[in-house]
Scaffold this motif. Structure first.
Motif, PDB file in Angstrom:
ATOM      1  N   GLY A   7      39.811  45.078  49.651  1.00 52.33           N
ATOM      2  CA  GLY A   7      38.569  45.825  49.609  1.00 52.33           C
ATOM      3  C   GLY A   7      37.530  45.322  48.631  1.00 52.33           C
ATOM      4  O   GLY A   7      36.425  45.862  48.558  1.00 52.33           O
ATOM      5  N   SER A  16      28.504  50.940  46.573  1.00 45.37           N
ATOM      6  CA  SER A  16      29.858  51.469  46.546  1.00 45.37           C
ATOM      7  C   SER A  16      30.840  50.482  47.165  1.00 45.37           C
ATOM      8  O   SER A  16      30.467  49.683  48.033  1.00 45.37           O
ATOM      9  N   ARG A  18      35.325  50.499  48.198  1.00 47.08           N
ATOM     10  CA  ARG A  18      36.602  51.214  48.196  1.00 47.08           C
ATOM     11  C   ARG A  18      37.726  50.180  48.175  1.00 47.08           C
ATOM     12  O   ARG A  18      37.843  49.356  49.083  1.00 47.08           O
ATOM     13  N   SER A  20      41.845  49.304  48.042  1.00 47.01           N
ATOM     14  CA  SER A  20      43.120  49.873  48.470  1.00 47.01           C
ATOM     15  C   SER A  20      44.260  49.066  47.883  1.00 47.01           C
ATOM     16  O   SER A  20      44.164  47.843  47.753  1.00 47.01           O
ATOM     17  N   PHE A  67      34.080  56.782  39.717  1.00 39.62           N
ATOM     18  CA  PHE A  67      35.262  56.287  40.422  1.00 39.62           C
ATOM     19  C   PHE A  67      36.204  57.450  40.720  1.00 39.62           C
ATOM     20  O   PHE A  67      36.331  58.384  39.922  1.00 39.62           O
ATOM     21  N   THR A  68      36.889  57.365  41.850  1.00 38.93           N
ATOM     22  CA  THR A  68      37.876  58.373  42.218  1.00 38.93           C
ATOM     23  C   THR A  68      39.128  57.691  42.733  1.00 38.93           C
ATOM     24  O   THR A  68      39.048  56.861  43.648  1.00 38.93           O
ATOM     25  N   SER A  70      42.802  58.041  44.636  1.00 34.06           N
ATOM     26  CA  SER A  70      43.475  58.922  45.573  1.00 34.06           C
ATOM     27  C   SER A  70      44.727  58.229  46.100  1.00 34.06           C
ATOM     28  O   SER A  70      44.839  57.001  46.044  1.00 34.06           O
ATOM     29  N   ASP A  79      44.074  54.381  46.747  1.00 30.88           N
ATOM     30  CA  ASP A  79      42.719  53.887  46.878  1.00 30.88           C
ATOM     31  C   ASP A  79      41.917  54.166  45.610  1.00 30.88           C
ATOM     32  O   ASP A  79      42.210  55.111  44.871  1.00 30.88           O
ATOM     33  N   GLN A  81      37.930  54.656  45.019  1.00 28.84           N
ATOM     34  CA  GLN A  81      36.553  54.740  45.500  1.00 28.84           C
ATOM     35  C   GLN A  81      35.627  54.526  44.321  1.00 28.84           C
ATOM     36  O   GLN A  81      35.704  55.269  43.329  1.00 28.84           O
ATOM     37  N   ASN A  83      31.717  54.273  43.151  1.00 31.86           N
ATOM     38  CA  ASN A  83      30.322  54.559  43.479  1.00 31.86           C
ATOM     39  C   ASN A  83      29.420  54.208  42.304  1.00 31.86           C
ATOM     40  O   ASN A  83      29.889  54.059  41.175  1.00 31.86           O
TER      41      ASN A  83
END
Length: 119
Positions: A7, A16, A18, A20, A67-68, A70, A79, A81, A83
């Motif tokens: 990614g 952004s 993402r 993985s 950032f997130t 998950s 992952d 994410q 932004n």
């Protein structure tokens, strides 16, 4: 046992991406999985991590709110994410697996994926 990141790429400031992290060869659900980054001439930085037992998360101050992290229900992929990216987010991002806690030295590392934030 393997961790494989994907990614990464080139993105403009404010954009952004993402990332993985796919796991294989071990029971990832029993491990805490997180992300580090390594920029040229800088120390490796712990970016984000999720504890497997309670899904609690950690974020570096530099990425909080942008950032997130998950994890899928089976715990086999994680992952990140990202932004509102800044040029200073440019780095190789590495996935890592920890035993015990997100705050101990990881036992397993991925090869990394390059993220470049530039106009």
């Amino acid at each position: 046992a393997q961790l494989a990141e994907s990614g990464g790429g080139l993105v403009q400031p404010g954009g952004s991406l993402r990332l993985s992290c796919a796991t294989s060869g071990f029971t990832a659900a029993y491990w805490h999985i997180g992300w580090f980054r390594q920029a040229p001439w800088k120390e490796r930085e712990r970016v984000a991590c999720m504890h497997t037992h309670d899904r609690s998360t950690y974020y570096a101050d530099s990425v909080k709110g942008r950032f997130t992290i998950s994890r899928n229900n089976a715990g086999e992929s994680v992952d990140l994410q990202m932004n509102s990216l800044y040029p200073e987010d440019t780095a190789v991002y590495l996935c890592a697996a920890h035993r015990g806690s997100c705050f101990v030295t990881p036992d397993r590392w991925g090869q990394g994926t390059q993220v470049t934030v530039s106009s």
